[in-house]
Design an enzyme around this catalytic site. Structure first.
Site, PDB file in Angstrom:
ATOM      1  N   HIS A  93       1.928  -1.787  11.312  1.00 46.47           N
ATOM      2  CA  HIS A  93       3.016  -2.583  10.727  1.00 46.47           C
ATOM      3  C   HIS A  93       3.307  -3.907  11.456  1.00 46.47           C
ATOM      4  O   HIS A  93       3.216  -4.980  10.879  1.00 46.47           O
ATOM      5  CB  HIS A  93       4.310  -1.759  10.699  1.00 46.47           C
ATOM      6  CG  HIS A  93       4.173  -0.429  10.032  1.00 46.47           C
ATOM      7  ND1 HIS A  93       4.161  -0.273   8.672  1.00 46.47           N
ATOM      8  CD2 HIS A  93       4.034   0.818  10.549  1.00 46.47           C
ATOM      9  CE1 HIS A  93       4.042   1.007   8.359  1.00 46.47           C
ATOM     10  NE2 HIS A  93       3.956   1.699   9.486  1.00 46.47           N
TER      11      HIS A  93
HETATM   12  C1  BDR Z   1       8.360   0.037  11.936  1.00 39.70           C
HETATM   13  O1  BDR Z   1       9.039   1.131  12.541  1.00 39.70           O
HETATM   14  C2  BDR Z   1       8.577   1.313  13.837  1.00 39.70           C
HETATM   15  O2  BDR Z   1       8.355   2.669  14.094  1.00 39.70           O
HETATM   16  C3  BDR Z   1       7.335   0.475  13.994  1.00 39.70           C
HETATM   17  O3  BDR Z   1       7.228  -0.011  15.318  1.00 39.70           O
HETATM   18  C4  BDR Z   1       7.539  -0.629  13.008  1.00 39.70           C
HETATM   19  O4  BDR Z   1       8.281  -1.689  13.576  1.00 39.70           O
HETATM   20  C5  BDR Z   1       7.569   0.559  10.762  1.00 39.70           C
HETATM   21  O5  BDR Z   1       8.406   1.152   9.830  1.00 39.70           O
END
Ligand code: BDR
Ligand code: CA
Length: 310
Positions: A239
């Site tokens: 992500h």
């Molecule tokens: C986001 O949530 C976190 O767990 C990850 O680092 C990312 O920023 C994804 O949904």
């Protein structure tokens, strides 16, 4: 361009930070600010310092940010990122500490005093930025753009409709979404379209660097989670990497400018980003919402990162 990274490291945050360290100088990447999110802010701050130590970039200051959301208790995600936040990947011990002032004060002063506009990369809950803009709404005009990983159009990854970063601090997200600053949204709409397949991890592994080994560890560990395997049989989304990779190459994603609001009241849909994909709300078009991605570009940037760092 001058930018800061606001983050809750976090495995994919670590990938995003490494991308930035590989492609930008200390004159461009001014600081890393941390926030409670995936892990508590103390663990996350130490992780930021560990990543800088590995990359020999202790010249970049780290400012510890808010330990809990504006109006809520902190929700963490150790079940995804491990109790150390980096899923056991062997970054070295830090040889320096965070700065003595906190992230909110640092960001406020930076925006007040900089003679050029600042880009803010947000990789975690928006608590720090929300606090800055809540107290000093006029500082939005000193922001070049806020590129954030968060939200999704119609679906979530922590509840059926809410993505983790927005769910953790929806009130902060609301402040940012209504701030008037230029906003670029890297939500699940794009992050679910670029998967760290075993073939891609092999290519990174073959670069032979320690950074390559760390990147494979950071991206590979999540793939073993049962819940991830059900949706993505080979690999996982990365992500946060989208945010800094977009700084490297803004043709990485494309999208459209539309209205995005966040739900802060409903128990059922708390933290949902309501994206006006059909342009029917008549509301202010406040966000550049990304929905298409060139996934090869993302993994080329990550592979180059492993070649450019130790
Ligand atoms: C986001 O949530 C976190 O767990 C990850 O680092 C990312 O920023 C994804 O949904
Ligand atoms: Ca994150």
């Amino acid at each position: 361009m001058k930018f800061i990274i606001d983050t809750d490291p976090g495995t994919d945050d670590a990938v995003a930070i490494l991308i930035a360290l590989a492609h930008f100088t200390d004159e461009e990447l001014l600081a890393i600010t941390t926030v409670g999110g995936n892990v508590g802010v103390d663990v996350g701050t130490r992780n930021a310092l560990r990543i800088l130590e590995h990359a020999n970039r202790n010249s970049i200051p780290v400012y510890k940010g808010e330990s809990k959301p504006l109006n809520r208790d902190l929700l963490t995600a150790e079940w995804v990122h491990g109790t150390d936040g980096l899923n056991g990947v062997g970054f070295p011990e830090p040889s320096k500490s965070e700065e003595s002032i906190g992230a909110v004060d640092y960001i406020t002063e930076l925006l007040k005093n900089s003679d050029e506009k600042i880009t803010i990369c947000v990789l975690g809950p928006m608590t720090n930025i929300g606090k800055v803009l809540n107290t000093n709404p006029e500082l939005a005009k000193n922001i070049d753009q806020i590129i954030f990983m968060g939200g999704g159009a119609g679906f979530g990854n922590h509840t059926p409709v809410a993505e983790f970063n927005i769910l953790v601090d929806p009130e902060a997200a609301k402040v940012v979404l209504s701030s008037g600053a230029k906003l670029v949204m890297m939500g699940l709409d794009v992050t679910h379209q670029a998967i760290s397949t075993s073939e891609r991890l092999n290519t990174i592994h073959e670069t032979g660097t320690t950074t390559g080994e760390y990147l494979v560890g950071l991206m590979g560990s999540l793939a073993d989670l049962e819940i991830v395997k059900q949706k993505f049989p080979d690999g996982t989304p990365v992500h946060d990497a989208f945010v800094t990779a977009y700084l490297v190459d803004c043709s990485l994603t494309t999208g459209e400018v539309t209205n995005v609001e966040v739900e802060v009241d409903s128990e059922l849909t708390l933290g949902q980003t309501v994206v006006d994909t059909n342009h029917i709300s008549g509301r202010n078009k406040n966000v550049h919402w990304m929905n298409k991605v060139d996934d090869e570009k993302l993994f080329n940037i990550i592979t180059n990162t492993s070649k450019l760092l130790p």
